[in-house]
Design an enzyme around this catalytic site. Sequence first.
Site, mmCIF file in Angstrom:
data_model
loop_
_atom_site.group_PDB
_atom_site.id
_atom_site.type_symbol
_atom_site.label_atom_id
_atom_site.label_comp_id
_atom_site.label_asym_id
_atom_site.label_seq_id
_atom_site.Cartn_x
_atom_site.Cartn_y
_atom_site.Cartn_z
ATOM 1 N N ASP A 17 -7.280 -4.155 6.858
ATOM 2 C CA ASP A 17 -7.043 -4.912 8.085
ATOM 3 C C ASP A 17 -8.103 -4.524 9.111
ATOM 4 O O ASP A 17 -8.379 -3.332 9.305
ATOM 5 C CB ASP A 17 -5.659 -4.601 8.645
ATOM 6 C CG ASP A 17 -4.543 -4.990 7.686
ATOM 7 O OD1 ASP A 17 -4.845 -5.537 6.608
ATOM 8 O OD2 ASP A 17 -3.368 -4.741 8.026
ATOM 9 N N HIS A 46 -9.221 -1.087 13.166
ATOM 10 C CA HIS A 46 -7.809 -1.455 13.137
ATOM 11 C C HIS A 46 -7.062 -0.527 14.094
ATOM 12 O O HIS A 46 -7.646 0.380 14.696
ATOM 13 C CB HIS A 46 -7.275 -1.352 11.702
ATOM 14 C CG HIS A 46 -5.972 -2.048 11.497
ATOM 15 N ND1 HIS A 46 -5.702 -3.304 11.999
ATOM 16 C CD2 HIS A 46 -4.844 -1.667 10.835
ATOM 17 C CE1 HIS A 46 -4.479 -3.659 11.656
ATOM 18 N NE2 HIS A 46 -3.928 -2.673 10.950
ATOM 19 N N HIS A 81 -5.363 1.912 4.634
ATOM 20 C CA HIS A 81 -4.795 2.560 5.819
ATOM 21 C C HIS A 81 -3.313 2.803 5.588
ATOM 22 O O HIS A 81 -2.741 2.355 4.593
ATOM 23 C CB HIS A 81 -5.053 1.734 7.081
ATOM 24 C CG HIS A 81 -4.416 0.378 7.102
ATOM 25 N ND1 HIS A 81 -4.810 -0.651 6.270
ATOM 26 C CD2 HIS A 81 -3.403 -0.130 7.860
ATOM 27 C CE1 HIS A 81 -4.087 -1.724 6.525
ATOM 28 N NE2 HIS A 81 -3.218 -1.432 7.479
ATOM 29 N N ASP A 112 3.043 -1.689 5.096
ATOM 30 C CA ASP A 112 2.860 -2.806 4.173
ATOM 31 C C ASP A 112 1.713 -2.573 3.191
ATOM 32 O O ASP A 112 1.477 -3.404 2.315
ATOM 33 C CB ASP A 112 2.657 -4.123 4.926
ATOM 34 C CG ASP A 112 1.477 -4.119 5.888
ATOM 35 O OD1 ASP A 112 1.213 -3.073 6.495
ATOM 36 O OD2 ASP A 112 0.829 -5.174 6.039
ATOM 37 N N HIS A 113 1.052 -1.420 3.318
ATOM 38 C CA HIS A 113 -0.029 -1.076 2.400
ATOM 39 C C HIS A 113 0.267 0.160 1.552
ATOM 40 O O HIS A 113 -0.475 0.434 0.610
ATOM 41 C CB HIS A 113 -1.330 -0.864 3.180
ATOM 42 C CG HIS A 113 -1.828 -2.111 3.844
ATOM 43 N ND1 HIS A 113 -2.901 -2.841 3.364
ATOM 44 C CD2 HIS A 113 -1.386 -2.771 4.942
ATOM 45 C CE1 HIS A 113 -3.100 -3.894 4.154
ATOM 46 N NE2 HIS A 113 -2.187 -3.865 5.111
ATOM 47 N N HIS A 150 -0.485 1.963 7.239
ATOM 48 C CA HIS A 150 0.604 1.081 7.640
ATOM 49 C C HIS A 150 1.497 0.803 6.429
ATOM 50 O O HIS A 150 1.018 0.701 5.292
ATOM 51 C CB HIS A 150 0.064 -0.230 8.225
ATOM 52 C CG HIS A 150 -0.320 -0.112 9.666
ATOM 53 N ND1 HIS A 150 -1.227 -0.947 10.274
ATOM 54 C CD2 HIS A 150 0.092 0.756 10.637
ATOM 55 C CE1 HIS A 150 -1.362 -0.605 11.550
ATOM 56 N NE2 HIS A 150 -0.576 0.420 11.789
ATOM 57 N N HIS A 159 -3.914 -11.346 2.788
ATOM 58 C CA HIS A 159 -3.205 -10.838 3.962
ATOM 59 C C HIS A 159 -2.836 -12.017 4.869
ATOM 60 O O HIS A 159 -3.132 -12.045 6.061
ATOM 61 C CB HIS A 159 -4.063 -9.801 4.701
ATOM 62 C CG HIS A 159 -3.247 -8.845 5.529
ATOM 63 N ND1 HIS A 159 -2.996 -9.047 6.858
ATOM 64 C CD2 HIS A 159 -2.622 -7.688 5.209
ATOM 65 C CE1 HIS A 159 -2.269 -8.048 7.337
ATOM 66 N NE2 HIS A 159 -2.021 -7.202 6.338
#
Length: 317
Positions: free
Chosen positions: A212, A141, A63, A67-68, A65, A270
């Site tokens: 996530d 998510h 996805h 942090d990915h 976001h 995670h």
Amino acid sequence: MEIEFLGTGAGSPGKFRNVSSTALRLLDERNSVWLFDVGEATQHQILRTTLKPRKIDKIFITHLHGDHIFGLPGLLSSRSFQGGNSALTIYGPKGIRDFVEVSMRVSETKLSYKIHYQEIAADGLVFEDDKFQVYAQHLDHKIECFGYRVVEKDHPGELQVDKLREAKIPSGPVYGKLKLGETVTLPDGRTINGQDFLGPAQPGRIVALLGDTRQTKNAERLAKDADVLVHESTFAKGESKLARSYYHSTNIQAAELAKRMHVKMLLLNHISARYTGKMAQDLQHQAREIFHNTRVVKDFDEVDVPFQKLTTKGDEQ
């Protein structure tokens, strides 16, 4: 096949855990490496491993976001300077192409290789070759998010050389044809079917890597009978309501999924920065009360994905 964790933290980098990135090393199988998510500073993490960026030919994004994905532009740029001239494919939700192309254009970055994009519109098969299949399923998510199921195709059975010798079949190039299951005619006129001299096929391995997510039926489809399940563990035992409100899972929910879907090994990642030292080990102990073969992974952990031992009727008795 090995899994190497380049980042196992949640949200933002910490002293002991970088943000999300996982490498599936397929060097023996297809001489390549696949990345799942590329959080900030992933290329710095790679420098502390034996991974070669030029070997990375597929990147699967769960996805969008930060942090990915925030490590993706830097990694793609550096790959050009490290011998990576072969094409690379990026899989992920709609928007991943815009993210990369805008980053490259604004920074005036020129790549020495072609990027192919496959923005996933529906659940199902997203890649297949003669050795592997990769399936994607929507997860639950805050934004569109996917999990991936990597399925290795079965390996042909081993050639039973002793049986060939008993049949007085001389060694030579004919053995290579028989190993492929072909039918050959010998100089003495006999017709030999290679399938009669092969042992049982070795089942391929299955690795499920989830983004996530709250708990969802699609997670079950991804995890079913997997040799390894990589599952987020942002929250701990007793925090299921909090996990749901933030669209995440607990270690207990991950363990229950692994048990229910007959997974062989559960790897929890995670991990929130709230859980360090003994608290991270507590996540593992809690999960093991439900599913024993559970491990909370750390950055740079390497996990081999073994073949399952073939059993015979005699072994089962």
